[in-house]
Scaffold this motif. Structure first.
Motif, PDB file in Angstrom:
ATOM      1  N   ARG A 155      24.702 -42.718 113.799  1.00 52.33           N
ATOM      2  CA  ARG A 155      23.748 -43.526 114.575  1.00 52.33           C
ATOM      3  C   ARG A 155      22.332 -42.996 114.403  1.00 52.33           C
ATOM      4  O   ARG A 155      21.385 -43.773 114.210  1.00 52.33           O
ATOM      5  N   SER A 156      22.151 -41.691 114.478  1.00 51.29           N
ATOM      6  CA  SER A 156      20.798 -41.149 114.323  1.00 51.29           C
ATOM      7  C   SER A 156      20.255 -41.423 112.928  1.00 51.29           C
ATOM      8  O   SER A 156      19.056 -41.692 112.755  1.00 51.29           O
ATOM      9  N   ALA A 157      21.126 -41.404 111.915  1.00 51.01           N
ATOM     10  CA  ALA A 157      20.683 -41.717 110.552  1.00 51.01           C
ATOM     11  C   ALA A 157      20.276 -43.182 110.445  1.00 51.01           C
ATOM     12  O   ALA A 157      19.271 -43.514 109.795  1.00 51.01           O
ATOM     13  N   ARG A 158      21.053 -44.075 111.088  1.00 50.64           N
ATOM     14  CA  ARG A 158      20.695 -45.500 111.060  1.00 50.64           C
ATOM     15  C   ARG A 158      19.362 -45.751 111.753  1.00 50.64           C
ATOM     16  O   ARG A 158      18.541 -46.539 111.295  1.00 50.64           O
ATOM     17  N   ILE A 159      19.163 -45.084 112.887  1.00 51.50           N
ATOM     18  CA  ILE A 159      17.914 -45.266 113.631  1.00 51.50           C
ATOM     19  C   ILE A 159      16.719 -44.814 112.786  1.00 51.50           C
ATOM     20  O   ILE A 159      15.695 -45.506 112.692  1.00 51.50           O
ATOM     21  N   ALA A 160      16.865 -43.643 112.162  1.00 44.03           N
ATOM     22  CA  ALA A 160      15.771 -43.141 111.319  1.00 44.03           C
ATOM     23  C   ALA A 160      15.502 -44.084 110.154  1.00 44.03           C
ATOM     24  O   ALA A 160      14.342 -44.347 109.803  1.00 44.03           O
ATOM     25  N   ALA A 161      16.566 -44.611 109.547  1.00 42.86           N
ATOM     26  CA  ALA A 161      16.385 -45.552 108.441  1.00 42.86           C
ATOM     27  C   ALA A 161      15.740 -46.851 108.924  1.00 42.86           C
ATOM     28  O   ALA A 161      14.918 -47.449 108.218  1.00 42.86           O
ATOM     29  N   GLY A 162      16.106 -47.297 110.134  1.00 41.54           N
ATOM     30  CA  GLY A 162      15.497 -48.511 110.676  1.00 41.54           C
ATOM     31  C   GLY A 162      14.019 -48.346 110.929  1.00 41.54           C
ATOM     32  O   GLY A 162      13.208 -49.228 110.613  1.00 41.54           O
ATOM     33  N   VAL A 163      13.641 -47.198 111.504  1.00 35.81           N
ATOM     34  CA  VAL A 163      12.213 -46.928 111.750  1.00 35.81           C
ATOM     35  C   VAL A 163      11.457 -46.870 110.427  1.00 35.81           C
ATOM     36  O   VAL A 163      10.359 -47.426 110.292  1.00 35.81           O
ATOM     37  N   ALA A 164      12.042 -46.203 109.430  1.00 34.73           N
ATOM     38  CA  ALA A 164      11.400 -46.131 108.120  1.00 34.73           C
ATOM     39  C   ALA A 164      11.287 -47.512 107.484  1.00 34.73           C
ATOM     40  O   ALA A 164      10.305 -47.817 106.798  1.00 34.73           O
ATOM     41  N   ASP A 220      10.214 -43.435 101.220  1.00 40.75           N
ATOM     42  CA  ASP A 220      10.681 -42.744 102.421  1.00 40.75           C
ATOM     43  C   ASP A 220      11.873 -43.466 103.038  1.00 40.75           C
ATOM     44  O   ASP A 220      12.835 -42.824 103.494  1.00 40.75           O
ATOM     45  N   ALA A 221      11.817 -44.795 103.045  1.00 35.16           N
ATOM     46  CA  ALA A 221      12.943 -45.557 103.584  1.00 35.16           C
ATOM     47  C   ALA A 221      14.186 -45.361 102.726  1.00 35.16           C
ATOM     48  O   ALA A 221      15.315 -45.287 103.245  1.00 35.16           O
ATOM     49  N   ALA A 222      14.002 -45.251 101.410  1.00 36.73           N
ATOM     50  CA  ALA A 222      15.149 -45.043 100.519  1.00 36.73           C
ATOM     51  C   ALA A 222      15.817 -43.699 100.776  1.00 36.73           C
ATOM     52  O   ALA A 222      17.040 -43.568 100.669  1.00 36.73           O
ATOM     53  N   VAL A 223      15.030 -42.682 101.119  1.00 39.93           N
ATOM     54  CA  VAL A 223      15.596 -41.373 101.454  1.00 39.93           C
ATOM     55  C   VAL A 223      16.539 -41.495 102.648  1.00 39.93           C
ATOM     56  O   VAL A 223      17.657 -40.937 102.649  1.00 39.93           O
ATOM     57  N   PHE A 224      16.120 -42.205 103.660  1.00 41.93           N
ATOM     58  CA  PHE A 224      16.952 -42.363 104.856  1.00 41.93           C
ATOM     59  C   PHE A 224      18.190 -43.207 104.564  1.00 41.93           C
ATOM     60  O   PHE A 224      19.257 -42.984 105.151  1.00 41.93           O
ATOM     61  N   ARG A 225      18.062 -44.176 103.654  1.00 38.55           N
ATOM     62  CA  ARG A 225      19.233 -44.984 103.314  1.00 38.55           C
ATOM     63  C   ARG A 225      20.286 -44.142 102.592  1.00 38.55           C
ATOM     64  O   ARG A 225      21.495 -44.376 102.748  1.00 38.55           O
ATOM     65  N   VAL A 226      19.842 -43.165 101.812  1.00 40.20           N
ATOM     66  CA  VAL A 226      20.805 -42.244 101.184  1.00 40.20           C
ATOM     67  C   VAL A 226      21.539 -41.455 102.261  1.00 40.20           C
ATOM     68  O   VAL A 226      22.769 -41.270 102.199  1.00 40.20           O
ATOM     69  N   SER A 227      20.818 -40.979 103.266  1.00 34.79           N
ATOM     70  CA  SER A 227      21.446 -40.237 104.359  1.00 34.79           C
ATOM     71  C   SER A 227      22.458 -41.105 105.097  1.00 34.79           C
ATOM     72  O   SER A 227      23.553 -40.646 105.444  1.00 34.79           O
ATOM     73  N   VAL A 228      22.095 -42.382 105.324  1.00 37.95           N
ATOM     74  CA  VAL A 228      23.021 -43.299 106.000  1.00 37.95           C
ATOM     75  C   VAL A 228      24.295 -43.460 105.185  1.00 37.95           C
ATOM     76  O   VAL A 228      25.418 -43.428 105.724  1.00 37.95           O
ATOM     77  N   ALA A 229      24.153 -43.632 103.863  1.00 36.47           N
ATOM     78  CA  ALA A 229      25.330 -43.825 103.010  1.00 36.47           C
ATOM     79  C   ALA A 229      26.219 -42.587 103.011  1.00 36.47           C
ATOM     80  O   ALA A 229      27.458 -42.686 103.040  1.00 36.47           O
ATOM     81  N   LYS A 230      25.621 -41.393 102.967  1.00 41.58           N
ATOM     82  CA  LYS A 230      26.420 -40.172 102.968  1.00 41.58           C
ATOM     83  C   LYS A 230      27.148 -39.970 104.285  1.00 41.58           C
ATOM     84  O   LYS A 230      28.325 -39.583 104.320  1.00 41.58           O
TER      85      LYS A 230
END
Length: 422
Positions: free
Chosen positions: A110-119, A258-268
């Motif tokens: 959830r925290s990864a999704r939130i960070a990716a959404g903000v980015a 920056d948004a792509a970085v967070f999307r990688v975190s979400v996928a992992k």
């Protein structure tokens, strides 16, 4: 010589009517004067291209809002040991279970999704700034093109009027026996050619205003401008060194990265199995008793470990890194080109205006000499042709300066009239 840009107001109004007549395909549209550029840009918030930008940002905000949502629980009801053979053919030995199931996300999903959404929202806003700057650039060029088209029509009319006057003088000299009939035919041919050029200029004017009207999205057909834009470009702008890392295209590419970085975190993090906790109650009819159920279920990641999505996200990140570098290099080259083109455009306009002044004086002297019989018609036609070319060169130079100023303003993050776009 009279000023070709400020006279014949009645004639200019007539040209406005011609422009409206050329755009009757939209019968509901009402012809009107386009406001000054800065006002027109502020009034285009509802233009289709602006709406696309706002919709993209709203979409990112919706996705960011959804990223904060936790998984929904589920409630299940199950009745067993009914409708079978004796002694289970009734409900006397039935077992009824009511169960509440709550998925629990593990691994920081959830925290990864939130960070990716903000980015994602930040990236959409950065793209929005770049998109609005691109729109301001295109609108400025369309506005300037309409003004240039107006002036080309006026110049074509001036040349036609001068040619008709020369033709009148030539015919008078032919009747007086001071010129051969061939000279008046030459002047007449020149006049007919200029009439055709005037018709073409009027058609180009109609097309230029149609493009401006369509781009502004106002739902009305513009046929004139409230304020010239080219005159505002006469003073050379003051601009210092521009930082490629502060240009809108680079900032948009960086935000996307920056948004792509967070999307990688979400996928992992999505590869981490979730846990479902269950709590329920069971009614045992045979024993006339109730019992509590508690359970935990965990999926086994034997087949799906989200490797494909992780690889795709990492590939997106590599592409985003490359786009950031490409945007940096392109911004640096665009800044250098814009600076150089603006300097060259200013010099070109000054030189063209000097050439025009010389051509006007040359035509004046050639006409005096021709009317007094001291110069042949061919010299007068050549002088007028040179004057027409000089006028066209001035317009071409001013159009090039408009493009250069608009490109520089886009890199500076402003409209061509200086309004900051955020």
């Amino acid at each position: 010589m009279t000023d070709p840009f400020g006279r014949r107001r009645v004639r200019n109004a007539l040209l406005g009517l011609l422009g409206a007549a050329g755009t009757l395909a939209s019968a509901a549209a009402m012809a009107q004067t386009a406001p000054p550029f800065a006002e027109l840009f502020r009034a285009t918030e509802d233009a289709p291209r602006q709406e696309i930008i706002e919709a993209d940002i709203a979409r990112a905000e919706g996705l960011a809002q959804q990223a904060r949502v936790r998984p929904n629980p589920s409630v299940s009801a199950l009745t067993e040991n009914i409708g079978g053979q004796s002694p289970y053919n009734g409900y006397n030995r039935s077992e009824t279970t009511i169960q509440f199931n709550q998925p629990i996300e593990l691994g920081g999903k959830r925290s990864a999704r939130i960070a990716a959404g903000v980015a994602g929202v930040e990236a959409a806003k950065a793209r929005g700034v770049d998109g609005r700057l691109a729109y301001a650039y295109d609108l400025a060029r369309a506005y300037g093109a309409a003004e240039i088209a107006d002036r080309r029509v006026l110049l074509a009319e001036d040349e036609l009027e001068e040619a008709e006057e020369d033709l009148r003088v030539a015919r008078a000299l032919v009747r007086a026996g001071k010129e051969a009939r061939l000279r008046s035919l030459q002047a007449e041919t020149e006049t007919n050619s200029l009439r055709a050029e005037l018709s073409a200029a009027v058609a180009e004017r109609v097309a230029a205003y149609a493009r401006l009207s369509a781009l502004s999205g106002q739902g009305t057909q513009f046929t004139s401008l409230a304020e010239p834009l080219l005159k505002r470009l006469d003073p050379a702008p003051r601009y210092g060194p521009l930082d490629p890392l502060q240009t809108a295209p680079y900032l948009a590419a960086k935000a996307e990265r920056d948004a792509a970085v967070f999307r990688v975190s979400v996928a992992k993090r999505a590869a981490t199995p979730d846990v479902t906790v269950s709590v329920g109650a069971r009614r045992l009819e045979g024993d006339k008793a109730n019992a509590l159920l508690v359970g935990v279920s965990v999926p086994l990641p034997l087949f799906d470990r989200n490797r494909g999505n992780i690889a795709a996200a990492q590939a997106d990140l590599r592409g985003a890194d490359a786009r950031v570098e490409a945007a940096r290099l392109e911004a640096a080259s665009n800044i250098e080109a814009a600076m150089t083109l603006n300097e060259a455009a200013n010099v070109r306009v000054t030189a063209a205006q000097q050439t025009l002044a010389t051509a006007e004086e040359g035509y004046r002297l050639a006409r005096i000499a021709y009317e007094s019989g001291k110069a042949p018609l061919i010299e007068l036609l050549a002088a007028r042709h040179g004057l027409g070319l000089a006028r066209g060169v001035v317009l071409d130079a001013e159009a090039a300066r408009l493009d250069a100023r608009a490109a520089l303003a886009r890199l500076q993050g402003t409209t061509i009239t200086g309004e900051i776009i955020q």
